[in-house]
Design an enzyme around this catalytic site. Structure first.
Site, PDB file in Angstrom:
ATOM      1  N   THR A 186     -10.782  -8.449  -4.178  1.00 20.29           N
ATOM      2  CA  THR A 186      -9.348  -8.310  -4.456  1.00 20.29           C
ATOM      3  C   THR A 186      -8.887  -9.011  -5.733  1.00 20.29           C
ATOM      4  OG1 THR A 186      -8.961  -8.090  -2.091  1.00 20.29           O
ATOM      5  CG2 THR A 186      -7.059  -8.701  -3.446  1.00 20.29           C
TER       6      THR A 186
ATOM      7  N   SER B  56       0.519  -8.826  -0.723  1.00 19.88           N
ATOM      8  CA  SER B  56      -0.328  -7.683  -0.352  1.00 19.88           C
ATOM      9  C   SER B  56      -1.729  -8.244  -0.039  1.00 19.88           C
ATOM     10  CB  SER B  56      -0.393  -6.665  -1.488  1.00 19.88           C
ATOM     11  OG  SER B  56      -1.059  -7.250  -2.599  1.00 19.88           O
TER      12      SER B  56
ATOM     13  N   SER C  55       2.718   3.250  -4.262  1.00 21.60           N
ATOM     14  CA  SER C  55       2.572   4.689  -4.013  1.00 21.60           C
ATOM     15  C   SER C  55       3.850   5.431  -3.686  1.00 21.60           C
ATOM     16  CB  SER C  55       1.571   4.919  -2.887  1.00 21.60           C
ATOM     17  OG  SER C  55       0.293   4.681  -3.382  1.00 21.60           O
TER      18      SER C  55
ATOM     19  N   GLY D 188       3.919   1.852   0.113  1.00 27.98           N
ATOM     20  CA  GLY D 188       3.360   1.434  -1.177  1.00 27.98           C
ATOM     21  C   GLY D 188       2.628   0.116  -1.044  1.00 27.98           C
ATOM     22  N   THR D 189       1.523   0.036  -1.750  1.00 31.81           N
ATOM     23  CA  THR D 189       0.760  -1.219  -1.805  1.00 31.81           C
ATOM     24  C   THR D 189       0.281  -1.399  -3.238  1.00 31.81           C
ATOM     25  OG1 THR D 189      -0.088  -0.836   0.428  1.00 31.81           O
ATOM     26  CG2 THR D 189      -1.245  -2.463  -0.937  1.00 31.81           C
TER      27      THR D 189
ATOM     28  N   SER E 223      -6.343   9.596  -1.867  1.00 35.06           N
ATOM     29  CA  SER E 223      -7.003   9.204  -3.114  1.00 35.06           C
ATOM     30  C   SER E 223      -5.993   9.101  -4.255  1.00 35.06           C
ATOM     31  CB  SER E 223      -8.069  10.232  -3.496  1.00 35.06           C
ATOM     32  OG  SER E 223      -8.581   9.939  -4.777  1.00 35.06           O
ATOM     33  N   ASN E 224      -5.910   7.934  -4.879  1.00 31.44           N
ATOM     34  CA  ASN E 224      -5.011   7.760  -6.019  1.00 31.44           C
ATOM     35  C   ASN E 224      -5.330   8.738  -7.146  1.00 31.44           C
ATOM     36  OD1 ASN E 224      -3.260   5.444  -5.351  1.00 31.44           O
ATOM     37  ND2 ASN E 224      -5.231   4.428  -5.053  1.00 31.44           N
TER      38      ASN E 224
HETATM   39  C1  LIG Z   1      -1.871   2.543   0.644  1.00 33.37           C
HETATM   40  C2  LIG Z   1      -0.763   2.830  -0.338  1.00 33.37           C
HETATM   41  N1  LIG Z   1      -1.336   3.164  -1.597  1.00 33.37           N
HETATM   42  C3  LIG Z   1      -0.743   2.743  -2.742  1.00 33.37           C
HETATM   43  O1  LIG Z   1       0.358   2.249  -2.763  1.00 33.37           O
HETATM   44  C4  LIG Z   1      -1.686   2.675  -3.936  1.00 33.37           C
HETATM   45  C5  LIG Z   1      -0.975   2.707  -5.253  1.00 33.37           C
HETATM   46  N2  LIG Z   1      -2.384   1.401  -3.792  1.00 33.37           N
HETATM   47  C6  LIG Z   1      -3.680   1.336  -3.401  1.00 33.37           C
HETATM   48  O2  LIG Z   1      -4.377   2.309  -3.348  1.00 33.37           O
HETATM   49  C7  LIG Z   1      -4.177  -0.059  -3.037  1.00 33.37           C
HETATM   50  C8  LIG Z   1      -5.040  -0.666  -4.157  1.00 33.37           C
HETATM   51  C9  LIG Z   1      -5.586  -2.023  -3.700  1.00 33.37           C
HETATM   52  C10 LIG Z   1      -4.476  -3.013  -3.435  1.00 33.37           C
HETATM   53  C11 LIG Z   1      -4.984  -4.413  -3.053  1.00 33.37           C
HETATM   54  N3  LIG Z   1      -6.037  -4.395  -2.039  1.00 33.37           N
HETATM   55  C12 LIG Z   1      -7.276  -4.884  -2.294  1.00 33.37           C
HETATM   56  O3  LIG Z   1      -7.582  -5.324  -3.378  1.00 33.37           O
HETATM   57  C13 LIG Z   1      -8.233  -4.848  -1.154  1.00 33.37           C
HETATM   58  N4  LIG Z   1      -9.525  -5.410  -1.517  1.00 33.37           N
HETATM   59  C14 LIG Z   1      -3.804  -5.162  -2.491  1.00 33.37           C
HETATM   60  O4  LIG Z   1      -3.663  -5.210  -1.250  1.00 33.37           O
HETATM   61  O5  LIG Z   1      -2.986  -5.639  -3.297  1.00 33.37           O
HETATM   62  C15 LIG Z   1       0.064   3.945   0.265  1.00 33.37           C
HETATM   63  O6  LIG Z   1      -0.084   5.105  -0.129  1.00 33.37           O
HETATM   64  O7  LIG Z   1       0.818   3.610   1.144  1.00 33.37           O
END
Ligand SMILES: C[C@@H](NC(=O)[C@@H](C)NC(=O)CCCC[C@H](NC(=O)C[NH3+])C(=O)[O-])C(=O)O
Length: 351
Positions: free
Chosen positions: A123, A328, A62, A302-303, A160-161
């Site tokens: 996941t 992650s 993100s 970012g995640t 929300s993405n």
């Molecule tokens: C929160 C973060 N958001 C992002 O970076 C966006 C791009 N990522 C997500 O929405 C996480 C998607 C799931 C990841 C998965 N998790 C799962 O699958 C959980 N069941 C993982 O952790 O790799 C931000 O804005 O900081």
């Protein structure tokens, strides 16, 4: 007021604790303009044992949202987009609620459901189902609008993405160019970010890369190498590849006023609480965190499967810090990695 000196031992300790929490590797890079402090721990590749590298390339998740916001705010400065106009004006018929404005998207106040909640409820199966998929933006928006709105537009912060996938579509419609071209001509080339690229839907990371390892939901199950993936589920909400060095330069340039016109940067910094902590906020494509020493820092987290990122800078952009762990779905590792920000910005803890 001068910043406290970074605390290298504090950074190193937080990285060691990130590994103890289950990350194969972790690293932090502090850029103070003239001086750079890098600390690494563990490995970037569990097969070869290669170390982490703060010039290594990884998936920034993100933090991509800040890249997309910079492009959008430059279009606002050029008069091509009115942030308070309904999205309907630029993308007719795409969203179910014509009250949703561009600013609602940038501040996560649109009420649009986040389709990734459904995609990744489980996941590893969720990841395996999409890792090679190429989605159209239309498909992603349809996944979101299959759900009712989470709130009346403009009334509530709800991450929300979907918001930033729509922003990407808006950028492409208004400019007639791809987001890849827009990132390159407005950010990557002007800042000479040689380790930064948007290669969606390619699945590989070229050059010196950090491999990412997804933690399964089942306790004790082996990590899953998630390095190769399209990240098509995120695109302009999460598919940029970069390095700690490049992200530090990007955040310093942004808060240093070199990417967005001053009055529009001020708009980006109009924050609302993003949780109940009292120290975390969201503006337009930017987070703010108020650190324990009273220093507010600005940037994004970012995640994406296999990678946690923190990339933050001071209000004037003088000191930037990017920390990465190559796992992650491991909340403890994510929280502990965040301790590097305190050591890097606040220095030694008052004992
Ligand atoms: C929160 C973060 N958001 C992002 O970076 C966006 C791009 N990522 C997500 O929405 C996480 C998607 C799931 C990841 C998965 N998790 C799962 O699958 C959980 N069941 C993982 O952790 O790799 C931000 O804005 O900081």
């Amino acid at each position: 007021a001068p910043l406290p000196a970074p605390d290298p031992d504090g950074v190193g300790d937080a990285l060691k604790r990130t590994l103890a929490a289950g990350a194969p590797g972790a690293m932090t890079r502090v850029d103070d303009g003239r001086t750079t402090l890098s600390r690494t721990a563990g490995v970037s590749d569990t097969a070869t044992g290669a170390g982490m590298d703060t010039d290594g390339r990884f998936r920034i998740g993100s933090v991509t949202k800040t890249f997309s916001t910079v492009v959008l705010m430059q279009l606002v400065a050029e008069g091509a987009v009115d942030p308070d106009a309904p999205v309907e004006r630029y993308l007719p018929g795409v969203l179910p609620d014509t009250r949703i404005t561009v600013r609602h998207l940038l501040s996560h106040r649109s009420g649009l459901w986040d389709y990734s909640n459904d995609m990744f409820a489980r996941t590893v199966p969720g990841f395996e189902a999409v890792r090679d998929r190429v989605f159209t933006v239309r498909e992603l928006i349809d996944l979101a609008t299959a759900h009712p709105a989470t709130a009346v537009p403009g009334t509530t912060y709800q991450y929300s993405n979907t918001n930033f996938v729509v922003i990407g579509a808006l950028i492409e419609k208004v400019t007639g160019r791809t987001v890849r071209e827009e990132y390159e001509r407005r950010i990557i080339d002007p800042l000479d970010l040689r380790n930064t690229a948007y290669v969606h839907p390619e699945t590989s990371i070229s050059g010196k890369r950090i491999r990412g390892y997804l933690t399964p939901d089942e306790a004790g199950a082996p990590l899953v190498d998630s390095t190769e993936q399209t990240v098509s589920w995120a695109q302009s909400a999460g598919a940029v590849i970069s390095s700690p060095g490049d992200l530090d330069r990007f955040m310093s340039a942004l808060l240093g006023g070199r990417l967005v016109r001053a009055d529009l940067l001020e708009r980006m910094l109009e924050m609302t609480p993003s949780d109940g902590s009292g120290v975390r906020f969201y503006g337009l494509g930017l987070r703010r965190r108020d650190l324990s020493c009273g220093i507010p820092v600005y940037g994004h987290t970012g995640t994406v499967q296999g990678y946690y990122t923190y990339s933050f800078t001071t209000r004037d952009g003088r000191r930037s810090v990017t920390s990465v762990a190559n796992t992650s779905n491991n909340g403890t590792a994510n929280t502990v990695l965040g301790d590097t920000l305190e050591a890097a910005f606040c220095g030694k803890r008052a004992t």
